[in-house]
Design a protein around this motif. Structure first.
Motif, PDB file in Angstrom:
ATOM      1  N   GLU A 110      22.604  57.177  -8.967  1.00  0.00           N
ATOM      2  CA  GLU A 110      22.680  55.952  -9.760  1.00  0.00           C
ATOM      3  C   GLU A 110      24.041  55.271  -9.623  1.00  0.00           C
ATOM      4  OE1 GLU A 110      21.797  57.339 -13.646  1.00  0.00           O
ATOM      5  OE2 GLU A 110      19.625  57.368 -13.353  1.00  0.00           O
ATOM      6  N   THR A 111      25.070  56.058  -9.344  1.00  0.00           N
ATOM      7  CA  THR A 111      26.406  55.482  -9.172  1.00  0.00           C
ATOM      8  C   THR A 111      26.595  54.915  -7.780  1.00  0.00           C
ATOM      9  OG1 THR A 111      27.299  57.094 -10.748  1.00  0.00           O
ATOM     10  CG2 THR A 111      28.875  55.961  -9.338  1.00  0.00           C
ATOM     11  N   THR A 112      26.029  55.586  -6.772  1.00  0.00           N
ATOM     12  CA  THR A 112      26.285  55.218  -5.378  1.00  0.00           C
ATOM     13  C   THR A 112      25.422  54.050  -4.911  1.00  0.00           C
ATOM     14  OG1 THR A 112      26.835  57.526  -4.897  1.00  0.00           O
ATOM     15  CG2 THR A 112      26.362  56.083  -3.020  1.00  0.00           C
ATOM     16  N   VAL A 113      24.118  54.142  -5.144  1.00  0.00           N
ATOM     17  CA  VAL A 113      23.200  53.148  -4.595  1.00  0.00           C
ATOM     18  C   VAL A 113      23.531  51.723  -5.030  1.00  0.00           C
ATOM     19  CG1 VAL A 113      20.792  52.407  -4.533  1.00  0.00           C
ATOM     20  CG2 VAL A 113      21.344  54.825  -4.256  1.00  0.00           C
ATOM     21  N   PRO A 114      23.883  51.478  -6.300  1.00  0.00           N
ATOM     22  CA  PRO A 114      24.227  50.083  -6.661  1.00  0.00           C
ATOM     23  C   PRO A 114      25.400  49.517  -5.879  1.00  0.00           C
ATOM     24  CG  PRO A 114      23.784  51.379  -8.637  1.00  0.00           C
ATOM     25  CD  PRO A 114      23.800  52.344  -7.491  1.00  0.00           C
ATOM     26  N   PHE A 115      26.268  50.368  -5.339  1.00  0.00           N
ATOM     27  CA  PHE A 115      27.394  49.868  -4.560  1.00  0.00           C
ATOM     28  C   PHE A 115      26.937  49.296  -3.217  1.00  0.00           C
ATOM     29  CE2 PHE A 115      30.054  52.117  -7.541  1.00  0.00           C
ATOM     30  CZ  PHE A 115      31.226  51.382  -7.555  1.00  0.00           C
ATOM     31  N   ALA A 116      25.686  49.571  -2.826  1.00  0.00           N
ATOM     32  CA  ALA A 116      25.175  48.971  -1.591  1.00  0.00           C
ATOM     33  C   ALA A 116      25.064  47.453  -1.730  1.00  0.00           C
ATOM     34  CB  ALA A 116      23.810  49.575  -1.244  1.00  0.00           C
ATOM     35  N   PHE A 117      24.847  46.978  -2.952  1.00  0.00           N
ATOM     36  CA  PHE A 117      24.730  45.528  -3.164  1.00  0.00           C
ATOM     37  C   PHE A 117      26.066  44.814  -2.927  1.00  0.00           C
ATOM     38  CE2 PHE A 117      24.878  41.810  -6.010  1.00  0.00           C
ATOM     39  CZ  PHE A 117      23.842  41.062  -5.460  1.00  0.00           C
ATOM     40  N   PRO A 118      27.166  45.213  -3.595  1.00  0.00           N
ATOM     41  CA  PRO A 118      28.440  44.535  -3.283  1.00  0.00           C
ATOM     42  C   PRO A 118      28.892  44.761  -1.843  1.00  0.00           C
ATOM     43  CG  PRO A 118      28.805  46.413  -4.730  1.00  0.00           C
ATOM     44  CD  PRO A 118      27.335  46.191  -4.675  1.00  0.00           C
ATOM     45  N   ALA A 119      28.562  45.930  -1.268  1.00  0.00           N
ATOM     46  CA  ALA A 119      28.924  46.173   0.130  1.00  0.00           C
ATOM     47  C   ALA A 119      28.217  45.182   1.043  1.00  0.00           C
ATOM     48  CB  ALA A 119      28.573  47.605   0.528  1.00  0.00           C
ATOM     49  N   THR A 120      26.943  44.921   0.750  1.00  0.00           N
ATOM     50  CA  THR A 120      26.183  43.959   1.562  1.00  0.00           C
ATOM     51  C   THR A 120      26.729  42.541   1.387  1.00  0.00           C
ATOM     52  OG1 THR A 120      24.202  45.340   1.305  1.00  0.00           O
ATOM     53  CG2 THR A 120      23.878  43.081   2.051  1.00  0.00           C
ATOM     54  N   ILE A 121      27.031  42.167   0.152  1.00  0.00           N
ATOM     55  CA  ILE A 121      27.583  40.833  -0.107  1.00  0.00           C
ATOM     56  C   ILE A 121      28.920  40.654   0.609  1.00  0.00           C
ATOM     57  CG2 ILE A 121      28.418  39.260  -1.883  1.00  0.00           C
ATOM     58  CD1 ILE A 121      25.372  39.643  -1.838  1.00  0.00           C
ATOM     59  N   MET A 122      29.776  41.646   0.512  1.00  0.00           N
ATOM     60  CA  MET A 122      31.079  41.568   1.178  1.00  0.00           C
ATOM     61  C   MET A 122      30.912  41.478   2.690  1.00  0.00           C
ATOM     62  SD  MET A 122      33.163  44.391  -1.086  1.00  0.00           S
ATOM     63  CE  MET A 122      34.663  44.263  -0.119  1.00  0.00           C
ATOM     64  N   LEU A 123      29.949  42.232   3.208  1.00  0.00           N
ATOM     65  CA  LEU A 123      29.697  42.190   4.647  1.00  0.00           C
ATOM     66  C   LEU A 123      29.195  40.817   5.068  1.00  0.00           C
ATOM     67  CD1 LEU A 123      29.761  44.038   7.132  1.00  0.00           C
ATOM     68  CD2 LEU A 123      27.368  44.601   6.666  1.00  0.00           C
ATOM     69  N   MET A 124      28.329  40.232   4.238  1.00  0.00           N
ATOM     70  CA  MET A 124      27.828  38.891   4.545  1.00  0.00           C
ATOM     71  C   MET A 124      28.951  37.867   4.566  1.00  0.00           C
ATOM     72  SD  MET A 124      24.262  38.746   2.407  1.00  0.00           S
ATOM     73  CE  MET A 124      22.784  39.583   2.981  1.00  0.00           C
ATOM     74  N   PHE A 125      29.834  37.938   3.579  1.00  0.00           N
ATOM     75  CA  PHE A 125      30.960  37.011   3.559  1.00  0.00           C
ATOM     76  C   PHE A 125      31.830  37.180   4.801  1.00  0.00           C
ATOM     77  CE2 PHE A 125      30.185  36.333  -1.001  1.00  0.00           C
ATOM     78  CZ  PHE A 125      30.443  34.973  -1.087  1.00  0.00           C
ATOM     79  N   PHE A 126      32.051  38.429   5.185  1.00  0.00           N
ATOM     80  CA  PHE A 126      32.916  38.676   6.342  1.00  0.00           C
ATOM     81  C   PHE A 126      32.302  38.103   7.613  1.00  0.00           C
ATOM     82  CE2 PHE A 126      34.215  41.108  10.031  1.00  0.00           C
ATOM     83  CZ  PHE A 126      35.600  41.057   9.927  1.00  0.00           C
TER      84      PHE A 126
END
Length: 948
Positions: free
Chosen positions: A328-344
Motif C-alpha cells: 500500500e505504501t509502494t504502489v501509490p508511488f508509481a503514480f507520481p513516478a509516472t507523472i514525473m517521467l511524463m514531464f521529463f
C-alpha cells in the motif's frame, strides 16, 4: 558456417525483417495503433481478479530448503487422527478431524494458570502451538466455526529501563490493567464494540481474563520471598514444578535471569499478555475489529503514561499486515513516478524547431509502457498469479526500460534525411533502432527468465517471471503502438507532429503566374510522381543496412559529435579517467568483500513500522531465550524393550547437551512422565502392559498429563498390548541464541543429530522464523549460481547479436564491471546479501547490458574506417538517447526514495547505481577502451565480403 558468419547473417536477417515490417506499418499504421488498445481493454477485467500473497512462508522459504519438507511433514502429522484409546482392539474407528480438533482447550491452573483442560475453548490449538507462537514461530490459530476469523491479541510488557519486572511493584498493577482492558469499548459506525464481540469463548460463556491470571499468582509468589523455600514449588525456567508436576512458563516470560543447577528464576525482562480472538468474519467486522484493536492500544498508551511500562502490541497477523502496508505504501508511488517521467520526456523532447520537436510522441511512449503493464498484470491476475511485496517494484522497472526504447527510436528518426518518405523513414527506424531494442529486450527477457528458473526464493522468482513477461509485452508495444504513433507524427512533421496545435501554422507557399514560368499543375504532378516512385521503391533499389543520414542533426547529437567525444578520447583525459576507473574498481571490490549474508525480519517490514520495536525486543529476548522446537518421531521404537528406550534416551540426551541447551529441566517428553506414572504401580510388567490401552488412557486422563495427548498418534487397528503409538512429538528448550548466526548453527546441529538416527524417521518443526534460517545457508551459493549463470548466458547470447569478437569482449567487460560496482555499492550503502538484494542484482545484470550493447552494436555497424571516427559516429547516434534514458530513470524513480522500506530501498539503490555506473561506462570508459585496443584502419564490418 562459423559462429561469426552466423551472427552476421542473423543480424542482417533482423535488419531486413524489421525494415520490411516498417514498410508495412508505415503504409497502414491504423491496425498497429488500435489492436494494442483493444488488447489492453480486453485485459482490464483481469486487474479486478487481483490476489495478494502475504504468506512469508510461501514467499521467502527457498523451494529446496529443508524447512519446506519439515513443514509439510508437520502438516502430515497434524492430519493424522489422534486415535481412540477407549475403542476395543481390532476395531478401526478413525475419528474425523473436525471432532478431535474441537475438544481441546488452553486454560490456567488454580495455582499458576499454566495447565490444559478439555472443555472451554475448542479449536485446533495445543500447548506446543501456544509456546511456539509466543516465540515468534508460525502456528495454527484456534479454529472457530466456519466463517469465523481467528487471531491472538498479544501485548509484550517491558520496563522502560529494562529492569526486572517479576516483582510485586509491577505485577499487581499490571494484572489490574489487564482486567481494566477487558472493559475497553469503541464506537464504530454507530455501534459500540467491546471484548465480548471479539473474544473466543465457549457456548453460553462470557469473555474472561484467565489467560493472564498467572500474573496475579506470580505477584503472590514474588511478594513473599519465603515461598521460594517451599519444597513443593521449584520456580525454575522454562519449566517450573508444582508438587513435582511440570508447568511450562516459557511462553509468558522472557529475558529471564536464572541461577543454580535447577535454573531457578531470579527475574525477567519481558512478560506476555494473551487473549484469543474469534468473531464472525465480514468486511464490516474486520474493520470494526481493527478499530477496536487500535482503541486497546490507546488504552495501553494511557497506562504507559502513568507507569514505568512499555507496551508492545503484536498479533498473529502482524507480519501479513506489514506486508500489505509495504504494498500500500509502494504502489501509490508509481503514480507520481509516472507523472514525473511524463514531464521529463515532454520537456526533454521539446524544441523550438517544430520539425524536431517530439513532446507528445514521447508522452504517448510513456503510455505505451502503461498499456504494457495493464496487459501484463491483467493476464497474470486472470490466470491466478498473486501479487506480492517484491513484485510491487516491477512497474517502476518496466517504466524505465520501456522509455529507454522510445528515446532510441526518436533518435533514429531524427537522424534520417527528411527528403525520404514517411513510410521509408519508419522502415529505416525499425531496421535500425528496432533491431537494437530487440537485442536489449531479448537479453533483459532472457536474464529475468533465467532468474525465474534459478532463483530458489519464490517471491524473487515470481518477480523475475512477471518482469520478463512485462519486458516482452513492452517490447511488443514499442514496435507496434509507439511505431504507429511515430508514423502519424511523421505525416504531420512539417506542422509540428502530434503537437502541431502548439505551433503557429505557416501557410504553404503559393505559386503565382508571375513567379512561375511553367504550369503550376505540372510541378505539382511532378512532385506527386516523385513521391509515388519513392513509395514504390523495392528493397533491391534501397539498402536498409546502408543509407545516408540527415545533413543537419539535432543540437545534442552535434554536441556529442563535435565537443564531447573529441574531449573524451584525448590522451590526457584518458589517463585521468582511467585513474578514476582504478579508484572505482578498488572501491567496488572492497564493497563486494563487505557484502555478507544477513537475513532478518526487519528486511520485510517498513522502517517506521511498530513491529520494528517488537523485532528488536524479540531479537534480544524472545528468540534468544527458551527456544523450544518440536521433534517429531514418525517411526517410534518399541518402548517395551529397555535397550530401545536407552538408545532413544541417548539421542534425547544429545539434544539436551548442545552448547545452547537448557538441559533436562526443560524437556517436555511424555515417555518419562508415563514411566513415572507406571512406576506408581509396582506390579506393572512393561513387556505386557506398557502399551495397554487402559493404562495409556488413564495416564492421559490425568489433569497433569492431559497436555501430552495431542502429541501422540494412536494406531486404532493394533492389538491391545502391542505397540500402538504411530508417531509422537517431544520438546526440549535452548537459550542464548541471541544472533541469527547462532540460531542457524544450532538448527543445523539439531538436524545433524536427527540425521544420525534415521531409524526413528525424525524431523523438527516450530523453530524461530523458519523462512529466514534456511535462506541464510542457501542464499550465498544460490546467488553465486544465479548471478554467474546470468553473466555467462548474457555473454554467450551477445555472440549472436554482436558478430564481432571485439564487441563481445567489450560488452562482457562492461557487464562484469558494472555488476561488480552494483554489488559493491549496495554493500557500502548498507545492503546485505539476501533474497531481496539477489533479485535486484539479477535485475542489474539485465539493465547493465543495455547501454553497453547499444554502444557496441553501433560501433561494429559503423561505416567509418578508423576507431576514433567509429567512436564519434557511434556516440553521435546513441550518446544523447542513452543520456536521456538514464536521466529519465533517475528523475522518474526519485519518488521511491521516500518509501521507508528495505524492499524498495534496495531496488531504488540498485537502479540508481546501475544507471549512473552504466552511464560512465558507456560514455567514457568504453569509448576510450575501444579507441585504445582498435587503433588500426580496417574495412567496416558491413562492407566485408563473406567468405565463400
Amino acid at each position: 558456417m562459423g559462429i561469426k558468419e552466423f551472427g552476421r547473417s542473423l543480424e542482417d536477417f533482423f535488419i531486413r525483417a524489421f525494415y520490411n515490417y516498417g514498410l508495412i506499418l508505415g503504409r497502414n499504421p491504423g491496425p498497429f495503433l488500435w489492436i494494442p488498445l483493444l488488447c489492453t481493454a480486453a485485459c482490464i477485467p483481469g486487474l479486478f481478479m487481483l490476489r495478494i500473497n502475504l504468506d512469508l512462508y510461501r514467499l521467502f522459504v527457498p523451494t529446496d530448503a529443508p524447512v519446506r519438507t519439515e513443514h509439510e511433514r508437520s502438516q502430515e502429522f497434524n492430519r493424522m487422527p489422534d486415535g481412540n484409546l477407549n475403542m476395543p482392539p481390532h476395531v478401526s474407528n478413525r475419528v474425523p478431524r473436525d471432532v478431535w480438533t474441537n475438544n481441546f482447550e488452553y486454560s490456567l491452573d488454580e495455582q499458576m494458570g499454566l495447565t490444559f483442560d478439555a472443555s472451554r475453548i475448542g479449536g485446533d490449538f495445543n500447548q506446543t502451538r501456544v509456546k511456539r507462537e509466543a516465540r515468534g514461530a508460525p502456528i495454527s490459530l484456534p479454529k472457530g466455526k466456519a466463517g469465523e476469523k481467528s487471531d491472538i491479541l498479544r501485548f509484550y510488557v517491558v520496563h522502560k529501563d529494562h529492569a526486572n519486572i517479576l516483582s510485586a511493584e509491577y505485577l499487581g498493577p499490571l494484572y489490574r490493567y489487564t482486567n481494566e482492558m477487558m472493559t475497553v469499548t469503541h464506537e464504530y459506525e454507530g455501534k459500540t464494540y467491546g471484548m465480548e464481540d471479539f473474544c473466543l469463548k465457549g457456548d453460553g460463556k462470557k469473555c474472561d481474563n484467565n489467560l493472564n491470571v498467572w500474573i496475579k499468582h506470580a505477584d503472590v509468589l514474588f511478594k513473599d520471598g519465603k515461598i521460594r523455600n517451599n519444597p513443593n514449588l521449584q520456580l525454575s525456567y522454562p519449566v517450573m514444578y508444582l508438587f513435582n508436576r511440570p508447568k511450562d512458563i516459557g511462553n509468558v516470560i522472557y529475558g529471564v535471569n536464572v541461577t543454580g543447577e535447577k535454573n531457578e528464576i531470579q527475574g525477567a525482562r519481558v512478560l506476555t499478555l494473551h487473549w484469543f480472538v474469534a468473531y464472525k468474519q465480514s468486511h464490516h467486522n474486520d474493520l470494526a475489529y481493527i478499530a477496536w484493536r487500535d482503541a486497546l492500544m490507546e488504552f495501553w498508551h494511557t497506562k504507559e503514561a502513568e507507569s514505568d511500562f512499555v507496551i508492545i502490541p503484536h498479533n498473529d497477523k502482524a507480519m501479513d499486515d506489514e506486508m500489505m502496508k509495504i504494498i500500500e505504501t509502494t504502489v501509490p508511488f508509481a503514480f507520481p513516478a509516472t507523472i514525473m517521467l511524463m514531464f521529463f520526456v515532454v520537456f526533454s523532447n521539446w524544441s523550438t524547431d517544430k520539425r524536431k520537436s517530439k513532446p507528445m510522441e514521447m508522452y504517448l511512449g510513456v503510455w505505451a509502457v502503461i498499456l504494457a503493464l495493464i496487459i501484463t498484470f491483467g493476464l497474470f491476475f486472470y490466470f491466478g498469479a498473486a501479487f506480492n511485496p517484491v513484485t510491487s517494484t516491477m512497474p517502476f522497472l518496466v517504466l524505465t526500460v520501456g522509455v529507454d526504447d522510445d528515446f532510441l527510436m526518436i533518435a533514429a528518426w531524427r537522424e534520417l534525411d527528411r527528403k525520404l518518405s514517411v513510410q521509408r523513414r519508419i522502415a529505416l527506424v525499425m531496421g535500425d533502432a528496432g533491431a537494437s531494442i530487440t537485442v536489449t529486450s531479448f537479453t533483459n527477457f532472457f536474464c529475468f527468465g533465467l532468474g525465474y528458473f534459478l532463483c530458489s526464493t519464490p517471491a524473487v522468482a515470481d518477480f523475475c517471471l512477471i518482469t520478463a513477461f512485462g519486458v516482452f509485452i513492452d517490447y511488443i508495444m514499442q514496435i507496434t503502438f509507439f511505431a504507429a504513433v511515430l508514423t502519424y507524427s511523421g505525416r504531420r512533421e512539417e506542422e509540428g507532429g502530434l503537437a502541431s496545435c502548439c505551433y503557429k501554422k505557416t501557410p504553404p507557399p503559393t505559386i503565382t503566374d508571375a513567379e512561375a514560368p511553367v504550369d503550376a499543375e505540372a510541378i505539382r504532378a511532378e512532385i506527386a510522381e516523385s513521391k509515388r516512385k519513392i513509395s514504390q521503391e523495392t528493397d533491391d533499389s534501397f539498402d536498409p543496412t546502408h543509407h545516408g543520414k540527415a545533413e543537419e542533426i539535432p543540437y545534442m547529437h552535434a554536441f556529442f559529435r563535435d565537443t564531447f567525444v573529441p574531449f573524451v578520447i584525448r590522451n590526457d583525459v584518458k589517463v585521468i579517467s582511467w585513474i578514476g576507473f582504478a579508484f572505482y574498481f578498488v572501491i567496488a571490490f572492497y564493497g563486494c568483500c563487505l557484502l555478507k549474508v544477513d537475513i532478518s525480519p526487519v528486511k520485510y517490514i517498513r522502517d517506521n513500522s511498530p513491529i520494528q520495536t517488537f523485532v528488536a525486543l524479540a531479537d534480544k529476548y524472545i528468540w534468544a531465550d527458551n527456544v523450544m522446537p518440536s521433534f517429531h518421531v514418525m517411526n517410534p521404537p518399541d518402548f517395551r524393550d529397555q535397550s530401545a528406550r536407552a538408545k532413544f534416551n541417548a539421542m534425547v540426551f544429545q539434544l539436551e547437551h548442545t552448547d545452547y541447551s537448557i538441559g533436562r529441566v526443560s524437556t517436555n517428553f511424555w515417555l518419562w512422565q508415563y514411566q513415572q506414572y507406571l512406576n506408581d504401580f509396582p506390579d506393572v510388567d512393561y513387556k505386557t502392559e506398557f502399551y495397554k490401552r487402559s493404562r495409556l488412557n488413564d495416564f492421559f486422563n490425568q489433569l497433569d498429563y492431559s497436555q501430552y495427548r495431542p502429541m501422540i498418534k494412536i494406531l486404532d487397528n493394533v492389538t491391545d498390548g502391542e505397540p500402538c503409538i504411530g508417531a509422537f512429538t517431544f520438546q526440549t528448550s535452548f537459550y542464548g541464541l541471541d544472533s541469527w548466526d547462532k540460531r542457524q548453527a544450532e538448527l543445523f546441529h539439531w538436524r545433524r543429530i536427527l540425521n544420525d538416527h534415521p531409524q526413528y524417521d525424525l524431523f523438527l518443526s516450530g523453530i524461530f522464523s523458519p523462512f529466514l534460517i534456511d535462506q541464510r545457508r542457501t542464499i550465498a551459493p544460490s546467488s553465486m549460481q544465479t548471478i554467474g549463470c546470468a553473466l555467462a548466458m548474457m555473454a554467450l547470447t551477445s555472440i549472436f547479436f554482436l558478430p564481432d569478437a571485439q564487441s563481445v569482449f567489450l560488452m562482457t567487460w562492461c557487464l562484469l564491471s558494472i555488476s561488480m560496482g552494483v554489488c559493491g555499492g549496495l554493500a557500502l550503502l548498507g545492503s546485505d546479501l539476501d533474497s531481496v538484494s539477489m533479485g535486484c542484482i539479477v535485475m542489474a545484470i539485465g539493465m547493465a547490458i543495455d547501454y553497453s550493447v547499444h554502444i557496441c552494436y553501433r560501433y561494429h555497424r559503423s561505416e567509418e574506417r578508423r576507431s576514433a571516427a567509429k567512436v564519434v559516429d557511434s556516440l553521435t547516434s546513441v550518446a544523447w538517447p542513452i543520456t536521456q534514458a538514464v536521466s529519465s530513470t533517475l528523475f522518474g524513480l526519485a519518488s521511491c526514495a521516500f518509501v521507508p522500506a528495505y524492499l524498495v530501498r534496495v531496488f531504488f539503490q540498485t537502479v540508481y547505481l546501475v544507471s549512473i555506473i552504466g552511464l560512465f561506462h558507456s560514455l567514457i570508459w568504453l569509448p576510450q577502451l575501444i579507441s585504445a585496443i582498435d587503433p588500426c584502419e580496417r574495412v567496416p564490418l558491413r562492407k566485408r565480403v563473406a567468405p565463400q
